[in-house]
Structure formats: structure tokens, C-alpha cells
Design a protein around this motif. Structure first.
Motif, short mmCIF file in Angstrom:
data_model
loop_
_atom_site.label_atom_id
_atom_site.label_comp_id
_atom_site.label_asym_id
_atom_site.label_seq_id
_atom_site.Cartn_x
_atom_site.Cartn_y
_atom_site.Cartn_z
N UNK A 1 62.24 -41.59 22.08
CA UNK A 1 61.89 -42.82 21.60
C UNK A 1 61.67 -42.70 19.88
N UNK A 2 61.84 -44.14 19.58
CA UNK A 2 61.97 -44.03 18.04
C UNK A 2 60.78 -44.62 17.21
N UNK A 3 60.45 -44.10 16.25
CA UNK A 3 59.42 -44.57 15.16
C UNK A 3 60.27 -45.58 14.07
N UNK A 4 59.75 -46.96 14.20
CA UNK A 4 60.67 -47.80 13.18
C UNK A 4 59.35 -47.89 11.99
N UNK A 5 59.72 -48.01 10.93
CA UNK A 5 58.75 -48.58 9.79
C UNK A 5 59.27 -49.31 8.95
N UNK A 6 58.41 -50.19 8.40
CA UNK A 6 58.68 -51.03 7.16
C UNK A 6 58.48 -50.47 5.90
N UNK A 7 59.44 -50.64 5.21
CA UNK A 7 59.30 -50.18 3.60
C UNK A 7 59.68 -51.06 2.70
N UNK A 8 58.91 -51.31 1.61
CA UNK A 8 59.02 -52.13 0.57
C UNK A 8 57.98 -52.93 -0.06
N UNK A 9 56.96 -53.09 0.71
CA UNK A 9 55.59 -53.85 0.38
C UNK A 9 54.59 -53.16 0.29
N UNK A 10 54.46 -51.77 0.19
CA UNK A 10 53.41 -51.00 0.27
C UNK A 10 52.70 -50.74 -1.12
N UNK A 28 64.13 -47.35 9.31
CA UNK A 28 63.33 -47.99 8.03
C UNK A 28 63.83 -49.20 7.71
N UNK A 29 63.15 -50.34 7.89
CA UNK A 29 63.24 -51.72 7.58
C UNK A 29 63.00 -51.89 6.05
#
Ligand code: KLS
Length: 305
Positions: A1-10, A28-29
Motif C-alpha cells: 500500500x502507498x503513502x501519499x503526502x501533500x507538499x507545498x503549503x508547509x 506527492x501531491x
């Protein structure tokens, strides 16, 4: 299974290559395209937090100097990451789009952020990430939904068919109440590959409710939604905050609370369960456990237990 993560607003986020070197991250979104066109011909706008150099294409809100991102996407590709461009986010004010505007928006995104296309560049489409192509588009629509997103996704899929040798994806991040006001129509009628539900910020259907023994956590109902959708094979992810401050108070689960949740649903729905989505990368990075593992690494360990 995958780990998806949001990037850009940290907050004070490190550059993308730092996260692409983390083996626990699979998808990576990049967030966000946060200004949507109102008329055919309008350009969208973007925001990637502290990244990029603050310059914009003339007369637009589209960032033109995202050098860290265009330099780092090749690193991400070399590390086997899937990079999706995310539309919306909590600050966007998308507005309901007509079919024509939706198709224009899809064409703009494809010619500007998809595979390099010399004739599109000659027609005046910009290349904000230069020659890099994203692997698809994510719909994080938190207001003003409607039928336009279905039209966008159908149009994007038409473009995808012209590149049969490359896998392109469509994903969505609905809130957990069913039906999701913004994306339910699109999920019902258009082909998604991943649905990562925000099982936070809305208590009754949240992962926190599951931990507290309530029966209102609704992953099972989301499985039914997917099985009745345009793509019954879409993968369903459990979306979680990656740190205490990454969501409204009370929604963060520590790794000991996540174990039983994942264990139950990975076993109950092995075909539909796709993995875990995290909001967001920097919160995960700053949220180390006693062993020094980031939250994403803790989640990967649970998925592969
Ligand atoms: C996938 N998108 C999100 O997870 N957005 C999000 N978490 N927005 C937000 C809402 C309230 C507090 C903090 C972040």
C-alpha cells in the motif's frame, strides 16, 4: 500500500527533493493551483508556499519562477515517486465552472504541466515546471463544487489516451461526509484512480471517531461509493493529519491509535484499500516518534507490518 503526502503549503518547508529522498513516500501531491479560470482563456493561479522566486507570468497569478520544483522533479522521478499537481486547497475559491471553462482549464493544465508539447508552447502555453511533466492531477476541492470537475477529468483523460506509453492519474480528496458536496458528481461519473478521503476536520465520520469507538467512521460507505462509481477499481486511501497542528484540534492520531484502524480496514477491504494520505509533508517531517521516525515512516511501517 502507498503513502501519499501533500507538499507545498508547509511552514518553512524544505525543498521537494528532500521529500523525494524519503523512501516512505510514494505519491506527492504538489499544492496548489489555487486560482481557477472564470472565462475561457483565463490563466489559473498557483501558490507553493515558500518555494518559487515570487515572480509571476505577466498579468497572471501563475508563478513563473518555481526553480526548486523544476530542478527537483527529476530527482523525484529518479526515486520512482508519482508527482501529482493538486487543484484547490482550503484557500481556493474555485467557483462553479461551465463545461467550456472546465475543458479550457483541463487543456491549460495539460499543455502547461503535462508532457512537453512544442506546438502548445508555440500557441503560448507556459511551462511553469519547464520540461517536467507531472504524473496527473489531484482535485482537492473544498468549496463551490459542481459538474465542471467531471468535464475537466473527462477532458484530461482524453489527453491521457494520446500517451498510451505513460501512466497518468486522476485523484480526489473529498471530505468524509457522503455525499461530498464538491466531488460526488465527478466521482460518480468520471474515472478516478485514487480517492483519499479527509477523515479529519468533520468529527462524525473522522478517524478520531473510530478510535473513540463510534460507528460513524465511514470508510465502509466510501467503499460502496467507489464500487458504484465510474471506476469501481479506484483505490481508497485513509487521509490523516500528519501532526497535531495539521488539522483542527483533536483529529490527530498517534501511531498507536492508527494501528488498529489500518489493521481492520486493510483486512476488510484488501482490494479497495490503497493506503494512507497525509496532510502534509512538513508536519510529518517535524513529527518524529521516540525512534526518530517521521510520521510518514511510522505510517509506512504500519502498512507493511
Ligand atoms: C487534502 N487537503 C487537506 O487536507 N486540506 C486541509 N487539511 N485543510 C485544512 C483545513 C483545516 C485546518 C488545516 C488544514
Amino acid at each position: 500500500s502507498n503513502v501519499a503526502v501533500y507538499y507545498g503549503q508547509g511552514a518553512n518547508q524544505l525543498r521537494l527533493s528532500h521529500f523525494c529522498q524519503e523512501t516512505s513516500l510514494d505519491i506527492i501531491n504538489l499544492g496548489f493551483i489555487n486560482v481557477f479560470p472564470e472565462e475561457v482563456g483565463d490563466w489559473p493561479g498557483s501558490n507553493f508556499g515558500n518555494q518559487c522566486d515570487g515572480t509571476y507570468y505577466a498579468d497572471s497569478l501563475l508563478l513563473a519562477g518555481c526553480h526548486q520544483i523544476w530542478e527537483d522533479i527529476p530527482v523525484c522521478k529518479a526515486m520512482g515517486k508519482t508527482i501529482l499537481l493538486s487543484l484547490g486547497g482550503s484557500s481556493a475559491d474555485p467557483g462553479v465552472m461551465s463545461h467550456e471553462v472546465a475543458e479550457w482549464f483541463a487543456d491549460f493544465l495539460w499543455y502547461s504541466f503535462g508532457p512537453y508539447n512544442a506546438s502548445a508552447v508555440e500557441q503560448g502555453f507556459p511551462r511553469p515546471f519547464q520540461n517536467n511533466s507531472v504524473d496527473g492531477f489531484d482535485f482537492d476541492i473544498e468549496s463551490d463544487g459542481g459538474h465542471g470537475y467531471g468535464s475537466m477529468i473527462d477532458r484530461l483523460r482524453d489527453h491521457y489516451t494520446n500517451y498510451p506509453e505513460h501512466q497518468f492519474y486522476i485523484s480526489g480528496a473529498p471530505q468524509c461526509p457522503i455525499p461530498d458536496l464538491q466531488l460526488s458528481y465527478a466521482i460518480q461519473n468520471s474515472h478516478f484512480d485514487f480517492i483519499w478521503v479527509q477523515f479529519y476536520n468533520t468529527f462524525a465520520c473522522s478517524a478520531r471517531a473510530f478510535v473513540e469507538g463510534l460507528t460513524t467512521f465511514n470508510f465502509a460507505s466510501w467503499v460502496d461509493v467507489i464500487q458504484a462509481s465510474a471506476n469501481p477499481d479506484a483505490k481508497l486511501y485513509i487521509g490523516l493529519p500528519a501532526g497535531e497542528a495539521a488539522a483542527n484540534a483533536g483529529y490527530y492520531l498517534d501511531e498507536t491509535e492508527v494501528w488498529p484502524l489500518i489493521s481492520e480496514y486493510i483486512q476488510s477491504y484488501p482490494d479497495t484499500f490503497g493506503g494512507i494520505m497525509l496532510w502534509e509533508a512538513t508536519a510529518s517531517e517535524n513529527n518524529l516518534d521516540a525512534r526518530g521516525l517521521t510520521y510518514a515512516e511510522q505510517m509506512k511501517e504500519i502498512l507493511y507490518h
